[in-house]
Design a protein around this motif. Structure first.
Motif, PDB file in Angstrom:
ATOM      1  N   GLN A  23       0.815  -1.205   0.000  1.00 49.39           N
ATOM      2  CA  GLN A  23       0.000   0.000   0.000  1.00 49.39           C
ATOM      3  C   GLN A  23       0.860   1.270   0.000  1.00 49.39           C
ATOM      4  O   GLN A  23       0.634   2.180  -0.792  1.00 49.39           O
ATOM      5  N   SER A  24       1.855   1.297   0.855  1.00 47.55           N
ATOM      6  CA  SER A  24       2.710   2.486   0.896  1.00 47.55           C
ATOM      7  C   SER A  24       3.404   2.667  -0.443  1.00 47.55           C
ATOM      8  O   SER A  24       3.510   3.771  -0.967  1.00 47.55           O
ATOM      9  N   PHE A  25       3.880   1.569  -0.977  1.00 45.87           N
ATOM     10  CA  PHE A  25       4.597   1.668  -2.243  1.00 45.87           C
ATOM     11  C   PHE A  25       3.692   2.247  -3.325  1.00 45.87           C
ATOM     12  O   PHE A  25       4.055   3.166  -4.046  1.00 45.87           O
ATOM     13  N   HIS A  26       2.486   1.705  -3.406  1.00 49.70           N
ATOM     14  CA  HIS A  26       1.604   2.181  -4.459  1.00 49.70           C
ATOM     15  C   HIS A  26       1.163   3.615  -4.240  1.00 49.70           C
ATOM     16  O   HIS A  26       1.024   4.373  -5.183  1.00 49.70           O
ATOM     17  N   THR A  27       0.953   3.951  -2.989  1.00 51.35           N
ATOM     18  CA  THR A  27       0.492   5.301  -2.711  1.00 51.35           C
ATOM     19  C   THR A  27       1.563   6.331  -3.061  1.00 51.35           C
ATOM     20  O   THR A  27       1.282   7.358  -3.653  1.00 51.35           O
ATOM     21  N   TRP A  28       2.784   6.050  -2.671  1.00 55.21           N
ATOM     22  CA  TRP A  28       3.787   7.111  -2.718  1.00 55.21           C
ATOM     23  C   TRP A  28       4.827   6.963  -3.806  1.00 55.21           C
ATOM     24  O   TRP A  28       5.319   7.958  -4.323  1.00 55.21           O
ATOM     25  N   LEU A  29       5.189   5.753  -4.143  1.00 50.62           N
ATOM     26  CA  LEU A  29       6.343   5.615  -5.034  1.00 50.62           C
ATOM     27  C   LEU A  29       6.015   5.123  -6.436  1.00 50.62           C
ATOM     28  O   LEU A  29       6.758   5.373  -7.376  1.00 50.62           O
ATOM     29  N   ALA A  30       4.901   4.426  -6.573  1.00 48.87           N
ATOM     30  CA  ALA A  30       4.634   3.779  -7.861  1.00 48.87           C
ATOM     31  C   ALA A  30       4.588   4.780  -9.014  1.00 48.87           C
ATOM     32  O   ALA A  30       4.955   4.450 -10.133  1.00 48.87           O
ATOM     33  N   ARG A  31       4.155   5.986  -8.732  1.00 48.08           N
ATOM     34  CA  ARG A  31       4.019   6.938  -9.828  1.00 48.08           C
ATOM     35  C   ARG A  31       5.142   7.976  -9.877  1.00 48.08           C
ATOM     36  O   ARG A  31       4.959   9.106 -10.294  1.00 48.08           O
ATOM     37  N   THR A  32       6.314   7.572  -9.409  1.00 44.40           N
ATOM     38  CA  THR A  32       7.465   8.457  -9.558  1.00 44.40           C
ATOM     39  C   THR A  32       8.208   8.037 -10.822  1.00 44.40           C
ATOM     40  O   THR A  32       8.084   6.915 -11.274  1.00 44.40           O
ATOM     41  N   ARG A  33       8.965   8.975 -11.398  1.00 41.99           N
ATOM     42  CA  ARG A  33       9.806   8.577 -12.527  1.00 41.99           C
ATOM     43  C   ARG A  33      11.074   9.412 -12.543  1.00 41.99           C
ATOM     44  O   ARG A  33      11.093  10.574 -12.115  1.00 41.99           O
ATOM     45  N   ALA A  34      12.127   8.783 -13.034  1.00 45.78           N
ATOM     46  CA  ALA A  34      13.395   9.499 -13.124  1.00 45.78           C
ATOM     47  C   ALA A  34      13.384  10.328 -14.389  1.00 45.78           C
ATOM     48  O   ALA A  34      12.950   9.864 -15.438  1.00 45.78           O
ATOM     49  N   VAL A  35      13.829  11.575 -14.284  1.00 46.89           N
ATOM     50  CA  VAL A  35      13.837  12.408 -15.479  1.00 46.89           C
ATOM     51  C   VAL A  35      15.246  12.797 -15.913  1.00 46.89           C
ATOM     52  O   VAL A  35      15.443  13.175 -17.056  1.00 46.89           O
ATOM     53  N   ALA A  36      16.204  12.703 -15.030  1.00 47.65           N
ATOM     54  CA  ALA A  36      17.563  13.069 -15.443  1.00 47.65           C
ATOM     55  C   ALA A  36      18.589  12.435 -14.523  1.00 47.65           C
ATOM     56  O   ALA A  36      18.335  12.202 -13.345  1.00 47.65           O
ATOM     57  N   LEU A  37      19.734  12.169 -15.103  1.00 50.57           N
ATOM     58  CA  LEU A  37      20.844  11.644 -14.326  1.00 50.57           C
ATOM     59  C   LEU A  37      22.099  12.296 -14.875  1.00 50.57           C
ATOM     60  O   LEU A  37      22.496  12.051 -16.016  1.00 50.57           O
ATOM     61  N   ALA A  38      22.679  13.184 -14.104  1.00 48.32           N
ATOM     62  CA  ALA A  38      23.899  13.850 -14.562  1.00 48.32           C
ATOM     63  C   ALA A  38      24.680  14.344 -13.366  1.00 48.32           C
ATOM     64  O   ALA A  38      24.097  14.716 -12.350  1.00 48.32           O
ATOM     65  N   ASP A  39      25.993  14.352 -13.507  1.00 46.46           N
ATOM     66  CA  ASP A  39      26.861  14.869 -12.444  1.00 46.46           C
ATOM     67  C   ASP A  39      26.507  14.300 -11.084  1.00 46.46           C
ATOM     68  O   ASP A  39      26.392  15.029 -10.092  1.00 46.46           O
ATOM     69  N   ASP A  40      26.308  13.006 -11.038  1.00 44.57           N
ATOM     70  CA  ASP A  40      26.008  12.369  -9.755  1.00 44.57           C
ATOM     71  C   ASP A  40      24.713  12.854  -9.118  1.00 44.57           C
ATOM     72  O   ASP A  40      24.538  12.786  -7.917  1.00 44.57           O
ATOM     73  N   GLU A  41      23.849  13.396  -9.937  1.00 44.72           N
ATOM     74  CA  GLU A  41      22.561  13.802  -9.404  1.00 44.72           C
ATOM     75  C   GLU A  41      21.450  13.108 -10.179  1.00 44.72           C
ATOM     76  O   GLU A  41      21.446  13.095 -11.406  1.00 44.72           O
ATOM     77  N   LEU A  42      20.556  12.509  -9.427  1.00 48.45           N
ATOM     78  CA  LEU A  42      19.429  11.834 -10.052  1.00 48.45           C
ATOM     79  C   LEU A  42      18.173  12.644  -9.741  1.00 48.45           C
ATOM     80  O   LEU A  42      17.863  12.896  -8.586  1.00 48.45           O
ATOM     81  N   VAL A  43      17.498  13.073 -10.802  1.00 50.13           N
ATOM     82  CA  VAL A  43      16.303  13.889 -10.599  1.00 50.13           C
ATOM     83  C   VAL A  43      15.067  13.021 -10.807  1.00 50.13           C
ATOM     84  O   VAL A  43      14.939  12.349 -11.827  1.00 50.13           O
ATOM     85  N   VAL A  44      14.190  13.049  -9.821  1.00 50.85           N
ATOM     86  CA  VAL A  44      13.013  12.197  -9.869  1.00 50.85           C
ATOM     87  C   VAL A  44      11.762  13.042  -9.664  1.00 50.85           C
ATOM     88  O   VAL A  44      11.740  13.924  -8.799  1.00 50.85           O
ATOM     89  N   GLU A  45      10.775  12.787 -10.473  1.00 50.74           N
ATOM     90  CA  GLU A  45       9.518  13.518 -10.326  1.00 50.74           C
ATOM     91  C   GLU A  45       8.456  12.651  -9.667  1.00 50.74           C
ATOM     92  O   GLU A  45       8.353  11.465  -9.941  1.00 50.74           O
TER      93      GLU A  45
END
Ligand code: ADP
Ligand code: MG
Length: 469
Positions: A23-45
């Motif tokens: 439940q927690s996973f679906h509520t909070w994380l299932a609809r996240t996505r990574a949009v960029a990975l550069a310079d050791d930084e991962l950007v997630v929406e």
């Protein structure tokens, strides 16, 4: 091997999914996505600012751990609201209330989405069904706030209106607000309950002004039976939002509807808050919540373990309760981190594992902010005092037991708290080489696992080092 942002994030999510309830996973994380990975930084929406805040507060340690596991080192994880992963389209105006998928099985907000759709408003965040009175531990720190919330839940708009809760981050304000909402909803399923963070209230107002839908905006809030407005310190210096909320407040109050507000400080200390709002916020009851004391921290950990079916031994609970003193959120973060660490490394949960997994979390804070800066000298001094030896005798070559033990403890704490290189630690103890330092640290760790009395001594030193000088 090159990993794309997407690949990396989907592996991280796999790990997170294994560590969380479905439940927690679906509520909070299932609809996240990574949009960029550069310079050791991962950007997630994530889909909304509320998701971002929630993920930040609950899952950051777990996600950081998972990232480290996938790429073998630390990346900066930046979360921001954005599109998130595709989700089922939110219906606009419909004649019959849509059966909106709630993704998570949580109760959806009581306001039917259809009523809000046309004006383009965000749905109110659902009430979290884990935030109930039964799961809330009452201690000296939150007794008054808790009692007031219970009273409000039992007879809304009778005893304290508005109820104003304030206190530092992670102390249970949001939990109590949801608990009131959940209780009122349970007693009366048709009650119209809105929980809304002030930032969302402001955003909606801005949208409404742009789209010329302020009438709907007003209507939406003024028909509530219970309005839970969180983080009202964000009202500061937002004149138009204050103006709007002033009228909403009056309308609800006059109609004998319950209003509950939460903030990180009392009304009169919110900079840029109009006097007429300050005075209204003080009409009912203003109750503060303080950080929990040791006994309350233990009780919270026990309750959490019981509810979540975690096997945490008393000595592990004691260790976490002693180490995490600032907030309940910190306590919970420590548990999540420990669980993740244990499942990722396949090790049983022991005090030793807790110490390893929480090291970064505790060490970092102690060195930062207004805490006293910890030095090797101070560690040697405090250790020496507790073992009743002279600090400089720790540097001597003598290897009698009365000196060996405190010397080893001091080395261990310098490594643990300051993370200094072994060679430099050796140098501070009369030029001992790094293998001696390793041996000393291991010895201390082993003894702590075997001998609770010894462990308490070491933890007492650690505790003393945390206190301001
Ligand atoms: P705040 O809104 O004050 O920043 P939250 O309500 O978000 O804090 O609380 C942070 C976390 O700590 C939540 O997961 C909440 O369930 C938990 N929590 C806070 N206080 C208590 C308590 N007294 N008993 C049990 N859990 C608590
Ligand atoms: Mg909160």
């Amino acid at each position: 091997m090159e990993l794309t942002a997407n690949d990396l994030w989907s592996r991280v999510l796999e790990i997170a999914a294994a560590a969380l309830s479905e439940q927690s996973f679906h509520t909070w994380l299932a609809r996240t996505r990574a949009v960029a990975l550069a310079d050791d930084e991962l950007v997630v929406e994530a889909p909304t600012a509320f998701h971002v805040e929630w993920i930040e507060s609950k899952y950051r340690p777990l996600l950081a751990e998972a990232v480290r596991r996938v790429v073998g080192r630390d990346l900066t994880l930046q979360l921001r609201p954005g599109e998130g992963a595709p989700e089922p389209a939110v219906p606009t105006v419909e004649v019959t209330p849509p059966s909106r998928p709630t993704h998570d099985g949580l109760t959806a907000g009581s306001a039917p989405a259809a009523g809000d759709g046309g004006a383009g408003f965000e749905a109110h965040p659902s009430l979290n069904d884990r935030y109930v009175f039964e799961r809330f531990v009452v201690g000296n720190n939150n007794q008054l706030a808790w009692a007031a919330c219970k009273a409000v839940a039992e007879s809304p708009a009778r005893m304290y209106n508005p109820l104003f809760l304030y206190g530092g981050v992670g102390l249970g304000k949001t939990h109590l607000m949801h608990a009131i909402g959940n209780a009122i909803r349970a007693a009366n399923p048709s009650a119209r309950v809105a929980y809304v963070p002030t930032e969302q209230f402001t955003n909606e107002l801005v949208t409404a002004i742009q789209q010329g839908t302020t009438a709907q905006f007003r209507q939406r809030y003024r028909r509530m039976d219970l309005l839970l407005l969180d983080d009202v310190h964000f009202l500061g210096n937002k004149e138009r939002t204050q103006e709007e909320f002033f009228h909403t407040f009056n309308a609800l109050y006059d109609a004998h509807k319950q209003i509950v507000l939460a903030s990180d400080r009392p009304p009169k200390d919110i900079p840029g808050l109009e006097a007429r709002l300050v005075s209204r916020f003080e009409w009912g009851l203003v109750a503060d919540i303080k950080p929990p004391d040791y006994e309350t921290r233990v009780a919270i950990l026990r309750k959490k373990a019981a509810y979540d079916g975690l096997a945490l031994d008393e000595d592990v609970i004691d260790f976490i309760a002693r180490s995490c003193t600032s907030s309940v959120r910190e306590l919970e973060g420590a548990v999540i981190k420990l669980l993740a660490y244990s499942s990722l490394t396949n090790q049983d949960i022991t005090v030793g594992l807790a110490r390893t997994s929480l090291q970064g979390m505790l060490g970092g804070r102690r060195l930062g902010g207004d805490e006293p800066v910890l030095s090797p000298e101070r560690i040697r001094e405090v250790v020496a005092r507790r073992w009743r030896v002279r600090p400089d005798s720790l540097e001597s070559k003598r290897r009698t037991k009365d000196l060996t033990v405190p010397r080893q403890v001091a080395m261990y704490l310098i490594k643990d708290l300051l993370d200094q290189p072994l060679v430099s630690i050796g140098a501070q103890f009369g030029g001992r080489d790094h293998s001696t330092v390793i041996h000393s640290i291991r010895k201390v760790e082993e003894t702590m696992d075997e001998d609770p009395e010894f462990r308490r001594e070491v933890e007492a030193v650690r505790e003393e080092l945390r206190r301001p000088q």
